[in-house]
Enzyme design. Structure first.
Site, PDB file in Angstrom:
ATOM      1  N   GLY A 186     -21.368 -33.343  20.103  1.00 58.47           N
ATOM      2  CA  GLY A 186     -21.874 -33.186  18.726  1.00 58.47           C
ATOM      3  C   GLY A 186     -23.132 -32.331  18.713  1.00 58.47           C
ATOM      4  O   GLY A 186     -23.977 -32.465  19.592  1.00 58.47           O
ATOM      5  N   ARG A 215     -33.743 -21.866  23.729  1.00 51.47           N
ATOM      6  CA  ARG A 215     -34.831 -20.881  23.797  1.00 51.47           C
ATOM      7  C   ARG A 215     -35.753 -21.173  24.988  1.00 51.47           C
ATOM      8  O   ARG A 215     -36.128 -20.270  25.750  1.00 51.47           O
ATOM      9  CB  ARG A 215     -35.610 -20.937  22.480  1.00 51.47           C
ATOM     10  CG  ARG A 215     -36.867 -20.112  22.422  1.00 51.47           C
ATOM     11  CD  ARG A 215     -37.463 -20.263  21.024  1.00 51.47           C
ATOM     12  NE  ARG A 215     -38.709 -19.559  20.856  1.00 51.47           N
ATOM     13  CZ  ARG A 215     -39.904 -20.091  21.092  1.00 51.47           C
ATOM     14  NH1 ARG A 215     -39.996 -21.331  21.537  1.00 51.47           N
ATOM     15  NH2 ARG A 215     -40.998 -19.384  20.888  1.00 51.47           N
ATOM     16  N   ARG A 244     -15.595 -29.857  21.737  1.00 52.38           N
ATOM     17  CA  ARG A 244     -15.120 -30.931  22.605  1.00 52.38           C
ATOM     18  C   ARG A 244     -13.955 -30.325  23.379  1.00 52.38           C
ATOM     19  O   ARG A 244     -13.103 -29.648  22.800  1.00 52.38           O
ATOM     20  CB  ARG A 244     -14.734 -32.159  21.786  1.00 52.38           C
ATOM     21  CG  ARG A 244     -15.982 -32.723  21.081  1.00 52.38           C
ATOM     22  CD  ARG A 244     -15.865 -34.160  20.655  1.00 52.38           C
ATOM     23  NE  ARG A 244     -17.176 -34.784  20.571  1.00 52.38           N
ATOM     24  CZ  ARG A 244     -17.904 -34.883  19.459  1.00 52.38           C
ATOM     25  NH1 ARG A 244     -17.475 -34.390  18.326  1.00 52.38           N
ATOM     26  NH2 ARG A 244     -19.084 -35.485  19.489  1.00 52.38           N
ATOM     27  N   ASP A 270     -24.043 -38.383  26.016  1.00 47.20           N
ATOM     28  CA  ASP A 270     -23.620 -39.056  27.259  1.00 47.20           C
ATOM     29  C   ASP A 270     -22.227 -38.614  27.729  1.00 47.20           C
ATOM     30  O   ASP A 270     -21.969 -38.551  28.927  1.00 47.20           O
ATOM     31  CB  ASP A 270     -23.708 -40.581  27.114  1.00 47.20           C
ATOM     32  CG  ASP A 270     -22.911 -41.114  25.940  1.00 47.20           C
ATOM     33  OD1 ASP A 270     -22.523 -40.313  25.062  1.00 47.20           O
ATOM     34  OD2 ASP A 270     -22.664 -42.331  25.899  1.00 47.20           O
ATOM     35  N   THR A 282     -28.721 -35.090  21.012  1.00 47.16           N
ATOM     36  CA  THR A 282     -27.853 -35.948  20.197  1.00 47.16           C
ATOM     37  C   THR A 282     -28.670 -36.647  19.119  1.00 47.16           C
ATOM     38  O   THR A 282     -29.782 -37.121  19.393  1.00 47.16           O
ATOM     39  CB  THR A 282     -27.113 -37.005  21.056  1.00 47.16           C
ATOM     40  OG1 THR A 282     -26.532 -37.988  20.182  1.00 47.16           O
ATOM     41  CG2 THR A 282     -28.021 -37.728  22.029  1.00 47.16           C
ATOM     42  N   ASP A 300     -27.833 -39.384  17.921  1.00 51.64           N
ATOM     43  CA  ASP A 300     -27.574 -40.837  18.018  1.00 51.64           C
ATOM     44  C   ASP A 300     -28.662 -41.607  18.779  1.00 51.64           C
ATOM     45  O   ASP A 300     -28.785 -42.810  18.617  1.00 51.64           O
ATOM     46  CB  ASP A 300     -26.229 -41.098  18.703  1.00 51.64           C
ATOM     47  CG  ASP A 300     -25.084 -40.380  18.022  1.00 51.64           C
ATOM     48  OD1 ASP A 300     -25.224 -40.075  16.823  1.00 51.64           O
ATOM     49  OD2 ASP A 300     -24.058 -40.107  18.672  1.00 51.64           O
ATOM     50  N   ASP A 358     -28.780 -42.643  21.744  1.00 51.80           N
ATOM     51  CA  ASP A 358     -28.275 -43.752  22.559  1.00 51.80           C
ATOM     52  C   ASP A 358     -28.280 -43.423  24.056  1.00 51.80           C
ATOM     53  O   ASP A 358     -27.381 -43.814  24.782  1.00 51.80           O
ATOM     54  CB  ASP A 358     -26.848 -44.108  22.116  1.00 51.80           C
ATOM     55  CG  ASP A 358     -25.924 -42.901  22.133  1.00 51.80           C
ATOM     56  OD1 ASP A 358     -26.431 -41.777  22.240  1.00 51.80           O
ATOM     57  OD2 ASP A 358     -24.704 -43.093  22.027  1.00 51.80           O
ATOM     58  N   ARG A 394     -22.545 -42.957  15.612  1.00 51.20           N
ATOM     59  CA  ARG A 394     -21.381 -43.393  16.411  1.00 51.20           C
ATOM     60  C   ARG A 394     -21.524 -44.861  16.805  1.00 51.20           C
ATOM     61  O   ARG A 394     -21.717 -45.698  15.954  1.00 51.20           O
ATOM     62  CB  ARG A 394     -21.187 -42.475  17.612  1.00 51.20           C
ATOM     63  CG  ARG A 394     -20.842 -41.058  17.149  1.00 51.20           C
ATOM     64  CD  ARG A 394     -19.934 -40.369  18.092  1.00 51.20           C
ATOM     65  NE  ARG A 394     -20.656 -39.876  19.245  1.00 51.20           N
ATOM     66  CZ  ARG A 394     -20.082 -39.183  20.231  1.00 51.20           C
ATOM     67  NH1 ARG A 394     -18.803 -38.922  20.199  1.00 51.20           N
ATOM     68  NH2 ARG A 394     -20.799 -38.752  21.235  1.00 51.20           N
TER      69      ARG A 394
HETATM   70  P1  ADP Z   1     -21.326 -36.070  23.526  1.00 53.24           P
HETATM   71  O1  ADP Z   1     -21.760 -35.234  24.677  1.00 53.24           O
HETATM   72  O2  ADP Z   1     -22.020 -35.686  22.250  1.00 53.24           O
HETATM   73  O3  ADP Z   1     -21.381 -37.557  23.849  1.00 53.24           O
HETATM   74  P2  ADP Z   1     -18.400 -36.100  23.833  1.00 53.24           P
HETATM   75  O4  ADP Z   1     -18.342 -37.519  24.251  1.00 53.24           O
HETATM   76  O5  ADP Z   1     -17.396 -35.614  22.851  1.00 53.24           O
HETATM   77  O6  ADP Z   1     -19.805 -35.701  23.187  1.00 53.24           O
HETATM   78  O7  ADP Z   1     -18.282 -35.201  25.154  1.00 53.24           O
HETATM   79  C1  ADP Z   1     -18.343 -33.787  25.089  1.00 53.24           C
HETATM   80  C2  ADP Z   1     -17.410 -33.178  26.099  1.00 53.24           C
HETATM   81  O8  ADP Z   1     -17.810 -33.559  27.425  1.00 53.24           O
HETATM   82  C3  ADP Z   1     -15.956 -33.600  26.008  1.00 53.24           C
HETATM   83  O9  ADP Z   1     -15.233 -32.894  25.035  1.00 53.24           O
HETATM   84  C4  ADP Z   1     -15.460 -33.259  27.392  1.00 53.24           C
HETATM   85  O10 ADP Z   1     -15.210 -31.887  27.525  1.00 53.24           O
HETATM   86  C5  ADP Z   1     -16.657 -33.627  28.273  1.00 53.24           C
HETATM   87  N1  ADP Z   1     -16.506 -34.994  28.788  1.00 53.24           N
HETATM   88  C6  ADP Z   1     -16.807 -36.165  28.190  1.00 53.24           C
HETATM   89  N2  ADP Z   1     -16.528 -37.232  28.976  1.00 53.24           N
HETATM   90  C7  ADP Z   1     -16.009 -36.714  30.112  1.00 53.24           C
HETATM   91  C8  ADP Z   1     -15.493 -37.286  31.320  1.00 53.24           C
HETATM   92  N3  ADP Z   1     -15.460 -38.607  31.526  1.00 53.24           N
HETATM   93  N4  ADP Z   1     -15.028 -36.438  32.285  1.00 53.24           N
HETATM   94  C9  ADP Z   1     -15.049 -35.116  32.091  1.00 53.24           C
HETATM   95  N5  ADP Z   1     -15.525 -34.510  30.974  1.00 53.24           N
HETATM   96  C10 ADP Z   1     -15.986 -35.284  30.002  1.00 53.24           C
END
Ligand code: ADP
Length: 327
Positions: free
Chosen positions: A15, A25, A76, A107, A130, A132, A134, A176
């Protein structure tokens, strides 16, 4: 991994959050200051495995510190969950001669980064971008302050109309599975109730307090609900309350994506600049596979693996303050 880092890539993933541009930057300019070549990777891991990468100069990041979103775009990426996808990404890095990565994301992005660095010995540094908040090991995440301020501004406005009509408003905020935006915006706007996923919602308490307030002729009520609350958000909470108190005038407002956008606050620009700077310093000094958090106003370097497995938690102190101040 002993080889010195000379050419680094930076990407934003998951996100988006206001302040990501300020972090990009800082990474670019600190990298150039340290005689590194810096490459921008478009659309997170998706752009990495598609080789959608371009060289960044100091001017590439001019005039972006004040802009929300991310100039590198984010996405994603399903393929990155699979070993074949990560192999493709590694081949691209080898081809481009990139031997260090800065991942700005949440995360989920860190879990991907950990898998990747374990498999291919690529030094990775994580920066928490993020709304969030978290994330384990940091008091701040980039974008949270802006998102909360957006929510506060909106809730203040809603309170004006709630007050004019003596109405109950149930306002849903983002986050979330985390309740930080709800908690902070709820406290800052004097919400009568704050519902977060980290604590079980006691509907009976809410009904009792609404009835008790009615007796005291306190008719304006704001309930702030985190989208990840176990009851499923504001619409469901309103329905549950209506079931018990059919005569109550309840309105639902879902703040939605306005919380993600907009110019980053001063705080978000500052922490993004600081984290971006230290992320590159880590790569230069050989402090690999860490997350750069800030705790007690000091940099906190935590193994990325640990950060990807744990979560930030809401303190009992805040929950107690909520209870006392919202009476
Ligand atoms: P955020 O980083 O905001 O928590 P996501 O959970 O959607 O967002 O994760 C972003 C991207 O990171 C995913 O679309 C994927 O490409 C990668 N990713 C997330 N979890 C894993 C995982 N367990 N193994 C490999 N890649 C991951």
């Amino acid at each position: 991994m002993e080889k010195k880092v000379s050419r680094i890539g930076v990407l934003t993933s998951g996100g988006d959050s206001p302040g990501m541009n300020a972090a990009i930057r800082a990474v670019v300019r600190t990298g150039i200051y340290n005689d590194l070549e810096v490459y921008g990777i478009m659309r997170g891991f998706q752009g990495l495995l598609e080789n959608d990468i371009y060289k960044m100069e100091s001017r590439s990041v001019a005039n972006i510190i004040q802009r929300g979103g991310t100039i590198l775009k984010t996405a994603r990426c399903k393929d990155f969950f699979k070993p074949e996808g990560r192999k493709k990404a590694y081949d691209v890095l080898v081809k481009r001669g990139i031997n260090g990565l800065v991942v700005i994301g949440g995360d989920g992005s860190f879990r991907g980064a950990v898998d990747f660095s374990n498999e291919y010995n690529i030094p990775v540094i994580g920066i928490a971008g993020t709304i969030d908040k978290d994330i384990y090991g940091t008091d701040f995440t980039i974008g949270f302050d802006t998102a909360v301020n957006t929510a506060v501004e909106a809730i203040d406005k809603i309170r004006d109309t709630a007050d004019a009509h003596d109405r109950l408003f149930i306002i849903e905020v983002m986050g979330r599975e985390a309740g930080f935006i709800a908690l902070h915006s709820g406290i800052a706007t004097g919400a009568e109730n704050i519902l977060v996923p980290e604590r079980k919602t006691n509907l009976e308490d809410i009904i009792n307090s609404l009835q008790e307030k009615e007796r005291r002729k306190k008719l304006v009520n704001i309930i702030v609900v985190a989208e990840g609350d176990e009851n499923g958000g504001a619409t469901n909470i309103a329905a549950l309350i209506k079931e018990r108190l059919p005569l109550i005038e309840a309105r639902v407002c879902i703040l939605g994506h306005i919380q993600r956008g907009g110019a980053p606050s001063c705080l978000d620009r500052l922490i993004a600049s600081r984290m971006g700077y230290h992320a590159v310093e880590c790569l230069v000094e050989g402090r690999y596979n860490v997350f750069v958090g800030i705790q007690h106003n000091k940099m906190n370097y935590v193994p990325l693996e640990k950060v990807s497995k744990k979560r930030g938690t809401i303190s009992e102190e805040w929950m107690k303050i909520v209870k006392i101040l919202a009476s």
